[in-house]
Design an enzyme around this catalytic site. Structure first.
Site, mmCIF file in Angstrom:
data_model
loop_
_atom_site.group_PDB
_atom_site.id
_atom_site.type_symbol
_atom_site.label_atom_id
_atom_site.label_comp_id
_atom_site.label_asym_id
_atom_site.label_seq_id
_atom_site.Cartn_x
_atom_site.Cartn_y
_atom_site.Cartn_z
ATOM 1 N N GLY A 20 -25.664 -40.446 84.035
ATOM 2 C CA GLY A 20 -24.861 -40.373 85.248
ATOM 3 C C GLY A 20 -25.730 -40.027 86.440
ATOM 4 O O GLY A 20 -25.328 -39.253 87.314
ATOM 5 N N ASN A 88 -25.688 -35.245 81.918
ATOM 6 C CA ASN A 88 -24.863 -35.015 83.103
ATOM 7 C C ASN A 88 -23.582 -35.853 83.105
ATOM 8 O O ASN A 88 -22.645 -35.545 83.828
ATOM 9 C CB ASN A 88 -25.692 -35.330 84.354
ATOM 10 C CG ASN A 88 -24.871 -35.310 85.627
ATOM 11 O OD1 ASN A 88 -24.384 -34.264 86.047
ATOM 12 N ND2 ASN A 88 -24.679 -36.480 86.229
ATOM 13 N N SER A 142 -18.685 -27.505 83.069
ATOM 14 C CA SER A 142 -17.883 -27.222 84.265
ATOM 15 C C SER A 142 -17.263 -25.839 84.102
ATOM 16 O O SER A 142 -16.973 -25.417 82.977
ATOM 17 C CB SER A 142 -16.778 -28.265 84.427
ATOM 18 O OG SER A 142 -15.822 -27.862 85.397
ATOM 19 N N TYR A 156 -9.798 -32.743 80.374
ATOM 20 C CA TYR A 156 -11.183 -32.505 80.799
ATOM 21 C C TYR A 156 -11.640 -31.103 80.404
ATOM 22 O O TYR A 156 -12.735 -30.915 79.867
ATOM 23 C CB TYR A 156 -11.248 -32.686 82.312
ATOM 24 C CG TYR A 156 -12.576 -32.401 82.967
ATOM 25 C CD1 TYR A 156 -13.636 -33.280 82.837
ATOM 26 C CD2 TYR A 156 -12.748 -31.276 83.761
ATOM 27 C CE1 TYR A 156 -14.852 -33.047 83.474
ATOM 28 C CE2 TYR A 156 -13.955 -31.023 84.407
ATOM 29 C CZ TYR A 156 -14.997 -31.917 84.254
ATOM 30 O OH TYR A 156 -16.193 -31.666 84.891
ATOM 31 N N ALA A 158 -10.484 -29.176 77.993
ATOM 32 C CA ALA A 158 -10.637 -29.051 76.541
ATOM 33 C C ALA A 158 -11.956 -29.660 76.081
ATOM 34 O O ALA A 158 -12.647 -29.104 75.213
ATOM 35 C CB ALA A 158 -9.463 -29.722 75.843
ATOM 36 N N ALA A 159 -12.321 -30.807 76.654
ATOM 37 C CA ALA A 159 -13.571 -31.466 76.271
ATOM 38 C C ALA A 159 -14.775 -30.637 76.693
ATOM 39 O O ALA A 159 -15.759 -30.517 75.945
ATOM 40 C CB ALA A 159 -13.632 -32.859 76.891
ATOM 41 N N LYS A 160 -14.728 -30.053 77.885
ATOM 42 C CA LYS A 160 -15.855 -29.243 78.355
ATOM 43 C C LYS A 160 -15.962 -27.935 77.566
ATOM 44 O O LYS A 160 -17.064 -27.442 77.306
ATOM 45 C CB LYS A 160 -15.709 -28.959 79.850
ATOM 46 C CG LYS A 160 -15.942 -30.178 80.743
ATOM 47 C CD LYS A 160 -17.332 -30.758 80.579
ATOM 48 C CE LYS A 160 -17.622 -31.815 81.638
ATOM 49 N NZ LYS A 160 -18.966 -32.431 81.469
#
Length: 264
Positions: A20, A88, A142, A156, A158-160
């Protein structure tokens, strides 16, 4: 030679991959690593707006396992491996509104983009680091991973959070073998993606972008420094963490959020 001059070539001879890396924080990290003398490889789904011969670009959607294989095969063929891996890539492009708006596809996409893309890249590129007995992996998470906003960041977040736990576990596994693994958790950054996110929220709420930005600041408990970060400020922390000056740092999760994070 002064310290600033020393640091300009601090990463000379090192090979770095930034995922990214054409926009936002990734673009700023790429520029900082190049400034320090690293040879940089950049991946992103779309071609950069302006071609940059200073780095090697590989177009790829890393949420797709086959695309990760394509990227790592090219890196291994051309460069042998990497010394620095900046994971990233990430996105919060999923519907707001809470649990009822999120389908299985949304949850799966959130995990593929924000967690599994990093897991797969690590799995492919880490063996070379272990073989040479050195390397640094940075996972860009994050503050949402520890401070969720259910209205807009549920999948988002939960994934982080999963990325944070994975990063810590990996750091413990490979530290004794010479590889450092660190998490960086940015707060609000003034990026293109943030602008799109705010415009979408403003439209749904019937507010101006300025109004929704103020509401977001209030929702996260305020930002003592009173502004979003410039991506270059976040990139400077990431840059420091991959240098030899951070040689005793591994397994940590660094929040860079203008003082926002509401816990000790």
């Amino acid at each position: 030679m002064n310290n600033q001059q020393d640091q300009q070539g601090e990463l000379k001879g090192k090979i770095a991959l930034v995922t990214g890396g054409t926009k936002g924080i990734g673009k700023a990290v790429t520029a900082r690593l190049l400034e320090a003398g690293a040879k940089v490889i950049v991946t992103a789904r779309n071609q950069p707006e302006e071609a940059n011969p200073a780095y090697h670009f590989i177009p790829a959607d890393l949420s797709q396992p086959a695309e990760v294989v394509k990227v790592t095969t090219e890196i291994q063929s051309l460069f042998g491996g990497v010394d620095i891996l900046i994971n990233n890539m990430g996105a919060n492009t999923f519907p707001g509104g809470g649990f009822s708006t999120l389908t299985d596809d949304h949850w799966n996409q959130a995990m593929q983009i924000n967690l599994l893309s990093s897991v797969r890249l690590d799995r492919a590129l880490l063996p070379k680091m272990l073989e040479q007995g050195s390397g640094v992996i940075i996972h860009i998470s994050s503050t949402s991973g520890q401070f969720p906003i259910w209205e807009s960041t549920m999948a988002y977040t939960a994934a982080k959070a999963a990325l944070n736990a994975y990063s810590k576990s990996l750091s413990q596994e490979v530290a004794a073998k010479g590889v450092r693994v660190i998490t960086v958790s940015p707060g609000l950054n003034n990026t293109e993606a943030m602008s799109v996110f705010l415009e979408d929220l403003a439209q749904k709420a019937g507010l101006t972008v300025e109004g929704i930005t103020q509401r977001l600041f209030e929702r996260v408990g305020g930002v003592p420094l009173g502004r979003m970060a410039d991506p270059a400020e976040t990139a400077e922390l990431i840059y420091f963490l991959v240098t030899p000056r951070a040689s005793y740092i591994t397994g940590a999760n660094y929040a860079i959020d203008g003082g926002n994070f509401p816990v000790i």
